[in-house]
Design a protein around this motif. Structure first.
Motif, PDB file in Angstrom:
ATOM      1  N   HIS A 124      36.133  40.456  39.420  1.00  0.00           N
ATOM      2  CA  HIS A 124      36.419  40.921  38.061  1.00  0.00           C
ATOM      3  C   HIS A 124      37.719  41.722  37.983  1.00  0.00           C
ATOM      4  O   HIS A 124      38.195  41.998  36.895  1.00  0.00           O
ATOM      5  CB  HIS A 124      35.256  41.782  37.539  1.00  0.00           C
ATOM      6  CG  HIS A 124      34.916  42.927  38.434  1.00  0.00           C
ATOM      7  ND1 HIS A 124      34.055  42.801  39.486  1.00  0.00           N
ATOM      8  CD2 HIS A 124      35.345  44.209  38.449  1.00  0.00           C
ATOM      9  CE1 HIS A 124      33.953  43.962  40.116  1.00  0.00           C
ATOM     10  NE2 HIS A 124      34.731  44.841  39.512  1.00  0.00           N
ATOM     11  N   GLN A 125      38.310  42.051  39.157  1.00  0.00           N
ATOM     12  CA  GLN A 125      39.592  42.743  39.172  1.00  0.00           C
ATOM     13  C   GLN A 125      40.757  41.778  39.349  1.00  0.00           C
ATOM     14  O   GLN A 125      41.910  42.208  39.475  1.00  0.00           O
ATOM     15  CB  GLN A 125      39.607  43.801  40.283  1.00  0.00           C
ATOM     16  CG  GLN A 125      38.637  44.953  40.014  1.00  0.00           C
ATOM     17  CD  GLN A 125      38.657  45.989  41.119  1.00  0.00           C
ATOM     18  OE1 GLN A 125      37.837  45.953  42.029  1.00  0.00           O
ATOM     19  NE2 GLN A 125      39.591  46.927  41.044  1.00  0.00           N
ATOM     20  N   SER A 126      40.468  40.491  39.337  1.00  0.00           N
ATOM     21  CA  SER A 126      41.526  39.490  39.458  1.00  0.00           C
ATOM     22  C   SER A 126      42.465  39.557  38.258  1.00  0.00           C
ATOM     23  O   SER A 126      42.013  39.665  37.111  1.00  0.00           O
ATOM     24  CB  SER A 126      40.907  38.090  39.549  1.00  0.00           C
ATOM     25  OG  SER A 126      41.896  37.096  39.374  1.00  0.00           O
ATOM     26  N   PRO A 127      43.774  39.476  38.486  1.00  0.00           N
ATOM     27  CA  PRO A 127      44.708  39.454  37.350  1.00  0.00           C
ATOM     28  C   PRO A 127      44.566  38.200  36.504  1.00  0.00           C
ATOM     29  O   PRO A 127      45.026  38.169  35.360  1.00  0.00           O
ATOM     30  CB  PRO A 127      46.075  39.521  38.030  1.00  0.00           C
ATOM     31  CG  PRO A 127      45.852  38.940  39.390  1.00  0.00           C
ATOM     32  CD  PRO A 127      44.472  39.362  39.782  1.00  0.00           C
ATOM     33  N   PHE A 128      43.904  37.173  37.065  1.00  0.00           N
ATOM     34  CA  PHE A 128      43.729  35.928  36.323  1.00  0.00           C
ATOM     35  C   PHE A 128      42.525  35.989  35.384  1.00  0.00           C
ATOM     36  O   PHE A 128      42.308  35.060  34.599  1.00  0.00           O
ATOM     37  CB  PHE A 128      43.590  34.760  37.299  1.00  0.00           C
ATOM     38  CG  PHE A 128      44.725  34.671  38.283  1.00  0.00           C
ATOM     39  CD1 PHE A 128      45.997  34.331  37.857  1.00  0.00           C
ATOM     40  CD2 PHE A 128      44.532  34.969  39.620  1.00  0.00           C
ATOM     41  CE1 PHE A 128      47.057  34.269  38.755  1.00  0.00           C
ATOM     42  CE2 PHE A 128      45.575  34.913  40.531  1.00  0.00           C
ATOM     43  CZ  PHE A 128      46.846  34.561  40.090  1.00  0.00           C
ATOM     44  N   GLY A 157      41.289  36.029  45.236  1.00  0.00           N
ATOM     45  CA  GLY A 157      40.872  34.893  46.035  1.00  0.00           C
ATOM     46  C   GLY A 157      41.417  33.560  45.560  1.00  0.00           C
ATOM     47  O   GLY A 157      41.758  32.705  46.350  1.00  0.00           O
ATOM     48  N   CYS A 158      41.505  33.375  44.243  1.00  0.00           N
ATOM     49  CA  CYS A 158      41.953  32.106  43.683  1.00  0.00           C
ATOM     50  C   CYS A 158      42.838  32.386  42.483  1.00  0.00           C
ATOM     51  O   CYS A 158      42.862  33.492  41.938  1.00  0.00           O
ATOM     52  CB  CYS A 158      40.755  31.249  43.250  1.00  0.00           C
ATOM     53  SG  CYS A 158      39.627  30.840  44.609  1.00  0.00           S
ATOM     54  N   SER A 159      43.572  31.376  42.051  1.00  0.00           N
ATOM     55  CA  SER A 159      44.452  31.525  40.898  1.00  0.00           C
ATOM     56  C   SER A 159      43.719  31.307  39.579  1.00  0.00           C
ATOM     57  O   SER A 159      44.314  31.409  38.513  1.00  0.00           O
ATOM     58  CB  SER A 159      45.627  30.542  41.004  1.00  0.00           C
ATOM     59  OG  SER A 159      45.148  29.210  41.061  1.00  0.00           O
ATOM     60  N   VAL A 160      42.432  31.003  39.663  1.00  0.00           N
ATOM     61  CA  VAL A 160      41.597  30.843  38.467  1.00  0.00           C
ATOM     62  C   VAL A 160      40.416  31.789  38.602  1.00  0.00           C
ATOM     63  O   VAL A 160      39.756  31.838  39.638  1.00  0.00           O
ATOM     64  CB  VAL A 160      41.092  29.385  38.315  1.00  0.00           C
ATOM     65  CG1 VAL A 160      40.176  29.265  37.105  1.00  0.00           C
ATOM     66  CG2 VAL A 160      42.270  28.427  38.195  1.00  0.00           C
ATOM     67  N   TRP A 161      40.154  32.557  37.543  1.00  0.00           N
ATOM     68  CA  TRP A 161      39.060  33.520  37.599  1.00  0.00           C
ATOM     69  C   TRP A 161      37.716  32.814  37.555  1.00  0.00           C
ATOM     70  O   TRP A 161      37.519  31.843  36.820  1.00  0.00           O
ATOM     71  CB  TRP A 161      39.178  34.494  36.427  1.00  0.00           C
ATOM     72  CG  TRP A 161      38.094  35.538  36.439  1.00  0.00           C
ATOM     73  CD1 TRP A 161      37.696  36.296  37.492  1.00  0.00           C
ATOM     74  CD2 TRP A 161      37.270  35.925  35.342  1.00  0.00           C
ATOM     75  NE1 TRP A 161      36.678  37.145  37.127  1.00  0.00           N
ATOM     76  CE2 TRP A 161      36.389  36.944  35.811  1.00  0.00           C
ATOM     77  CE3 TRP A 161      37.181  35.543  34.001  1.00  0.00           C
ATOM     78  CZ2 TRP A 161      35.448  37.568  35.007  1.00  0.00           C
ATOM     79  CZ3 TRP A 161      36.247  36.161  33.204  1.00  0.00           C
ATOM     80  CH2 TRP A 161      35.389  37.157  33.689  1.00  0.00           C
ATOM     81  N   ASP A 162      36.770  33.342  38.349  1.00  0.00           N
ATOM     82  CA  ASP A 162      35.426  32.773  38.416  1.00  0.00           C
ATOM     83  C   ASP A 162      34.411  33.819  37.965  1.00  0.00           C
ATOM     84  O   ASP A 162      33.972  34.650  38.769  1.00  0.00           O
ATOM     85  CB  ASP A 162      35.131  32.334  39.851  1.00  0.00           C
ATOM     86  CG  ASP A 162      33.717  31.801  40.029  1.00  0.00           C
ATOM     87  OD1 ASP A 162      33.081  31.448  39.005  1.00  0.00           O
ATOM     88  OD2 ASP A 162      33.248  31.750  41.179  1.00  0.00           O
ATOM     89  N   PRO A 163      34.003  33.816  36.696  1.00  0.00           N
ATOM     90  CA  PRO A 163      33.052  34.833  36.220  1.00  0.00           C
ATOM     91  C   PRO A 163      31.675  34.721  36.858  1.00  0.00           C
ATOM     92  O   PRO A 163      30.885  35.660  36.791  1.00  0.00           O
ATOM     93  CB  PRO A 163      32.986  34.584  34.706  1.00  0.00           C
ATOM     94  CG  PRO A 163      33.400  33.170  34.535  1.00  0.00           C
ATOM     95  CD  PRO A 163      34.405  32.898  35.618  1.00  0.00           C
ATOM     96  N   GLN A 164      31.361  33.579  37.514  1.00  0.00           N
ATOM     97  CA  GLN A 164      30.068  33.410  38.167  1.00  0.00           C
ATOM     98  C   GLN A 164      30.098  33.750  39.650  1.00  0.00           C
ATOM     99  O   GLN A 164      29.084  33.608  40.340  1.00  0.00           O
ATOM    100  CB  GLN A 164      29.564  31.977  37.969  1.00  0.00           C
ATOM    101  CG  GLN A 164      29.153  31.675  36.538  1.00  0.00           C
ATOM    102  CD  GLN A 164      28.100  32.664  36.029  1.00  0.00           C
ATOM    103  OE1 GLN A 164      27.077  32.889  36.674  1.00  0.00           O
ATOM    104  NE2 GLN A 164      28.355  33.264  34.885  1.00  0.00           N
ATOM    105  N   SER A 165      31.246  34.212  40.142  1.00  0.00           N
ATOM    106  CA  SER A 165      31.353  34.578  41.545  1.00  0.00           C
ATOM    107  C   SER A 165      30.375  35.682  41.907  1.00  0.00           C
ATOM    108  O   SER A 165      30.109  36.591  41.112  1.00  0.00           O
ATOM    109  CB  SER A 165      32.781  35.049  41.856  1.00  0.00           C
ATOM    110  OG  SER A 165      32.857  35.635  43.137  1.00  0.00           O
TER     111      SER A 165
END
Length: 371
Positions: free
Chosen positions: A162-166, A206-214
């Motif tokens: 949830h802290q991903s800039p994406f 971790g990835c360039s696309v955010w994963d809200p279900q991670s």
């Protein structure tokens, strides 16, 4: 109702020197906490009488000892969660041990101290008598399994999704401070900044696309996210590793499989032999790994090191009881030097040398040698 959340300690600032290119710095940030593939992560539960924290009793000025030991029900949940990550087919394996001196991961259950974990190889900097993970409340309830999976994700090197800039999340900062400053978390503003509001560097994500279900996304109730509108009602991840989580860990820790000699050999495969005084070219791309075996012709001190203009992690393992045990390692990332370790190798024993590449510059030619 507000859930109890993961409260990572503030992370140290990477000691990278000035003048690094953006590409080189990005490679270092993305991979600096990841283990070399094929590592066996040994974990233990801290339960000796001396395993405790001494904390003040509010309003009395007195101190009391709070033990780190957990019940068998909580331990079994942790074991099951390690198995769940293992069953994804990753190339890192987990093994429970009773001796803390043999464990890279040391788990405590101190109540009231929050749930947290060292992130990846940061665990190696903790003293042998210290925890690398704490589970601060009863995790034996089914609803709490997700926090254990989350902490193991940290131990594998994963950060808060949830802290991903994406993610593009725009928080109501004061509402977040107020929510997490009260029960059951009682977080300081600094802890809230560290675990929620601070946005990660794009290379750390971790990835360039955010994963809200991670499983690395924490759950939040309504009224904390202002934008995007779809998350004003809160974040509700599944609490289990998502498909994107699996893709991430398999990218860093692929399972054993056939590979060309000297180019990312998997565990259990016929690996290239590293013969003393004979350099072996690596030919790796960023994030790739080369594995070698060493069967020393005589017992003595050896140097194992890399050559070339590259940032690498080099680790030497000794095979004991059929599995690799960490012997020595060196990370030369961000420095003008090459990774090198001095180790005593014993004739008749078998060793593994693993080299992971962050990035190259200059000629880009790299090699490893034992001498």
């Amino acid at each position: 109702m507000t859930r109890r959340l993961c409260s990572l300690p503030r992370q140290p600032v990477p000691p990278f020197g000035p003048g690094l290119t953006a590409e080189r710095l990005g490679a270092l940030l993305s991979g600096r906490r990841m283990w070399v593939n094929g590592t066996v992560l040994h974990y233990c539960f801290l339960d000796a009488a001396s395993d405790a924290s001494v904390i003040p009793v509010p309003g009395t000025g007195e101190l009391r000892r709070v033990p780190w030991a957990g019940g068998e029900g909580a331990r079994e949940v942790v074991r099951a969660c390690f198995r769940e990550w293992q069953d994804l087919g990753i190339g890192v394996t987990f093994a429970e041990v009773g001796d803390r001196h043999e464990a890279e991961l040391r788990i405590g259950f101190q109540p009231g101290a929050g749930s947290w974990s060292a992130v990846g190889r940061d665990a190696l900097s903790a003293g042998r008598g210290e925890r690398t993970m704490n589970l601060g409340w009863d995790v034996s309830a089914p609803a709490e399994r997700g926090i254990v999976l989350h902490q193991i994700g940290h131990a594998l090197g994963m950060v808060h999704e949830h802290q991903s800039p994406f993610a593009g999340l725009h928080w109501d900062d004061e509402a977040v401070y107020a929510e997490l400053g009260g029960p059951p978390n009682y977080w300081s503003r600094e802890t809230t900044d560290t675990n929620v509001l601070r946005q990660l560097d794009a290379c750390e994500a971790g990835c360039s696309v955010w994963d809200p279900q991670s499983v690395m996304t924490l759950p939040f109730g309504p009224g904390l996210v202002l934008e995007p509108e779809q998350y004003r009602g809160g974040l509700r991840p599944s609490g289990t590793p998502s498909p994107a989580d699996k893709e991430f860990v398999l990218r860093w820790y692929p399972p054993a499989g056939p590979s060309p000699v000297g180019a990312g050999l998997g565990r259990g495969q016929a690996q290239a032999a590293l013969v003393p005084f004979r350099s072996a070219p690596l030919g790796l791309g960023p994030g790739e790994q080369a594995d070698f075996t060493v069967e020393p012709p005589e017992t003595r001190e050896y140097t194992v090191g890399t050559f070339g203009d590259a940032d690498t992690v080099l680790v030497v393992f000794e095979e004991r009881d059929g599995e690799p045990r960490f012997l020595a390692g060196h990370d030369d990332g961000g420095t003008p030097h090459n990774a090198a370790v001095r180790v005593r190798l014993i004739k008749g024993r078998r060793y593994a040398v693993r080299v992971r590449l962050y990035s190259t510059w200059g000629s880009g030619e790299t090699a490893v040698m034992c001498w």
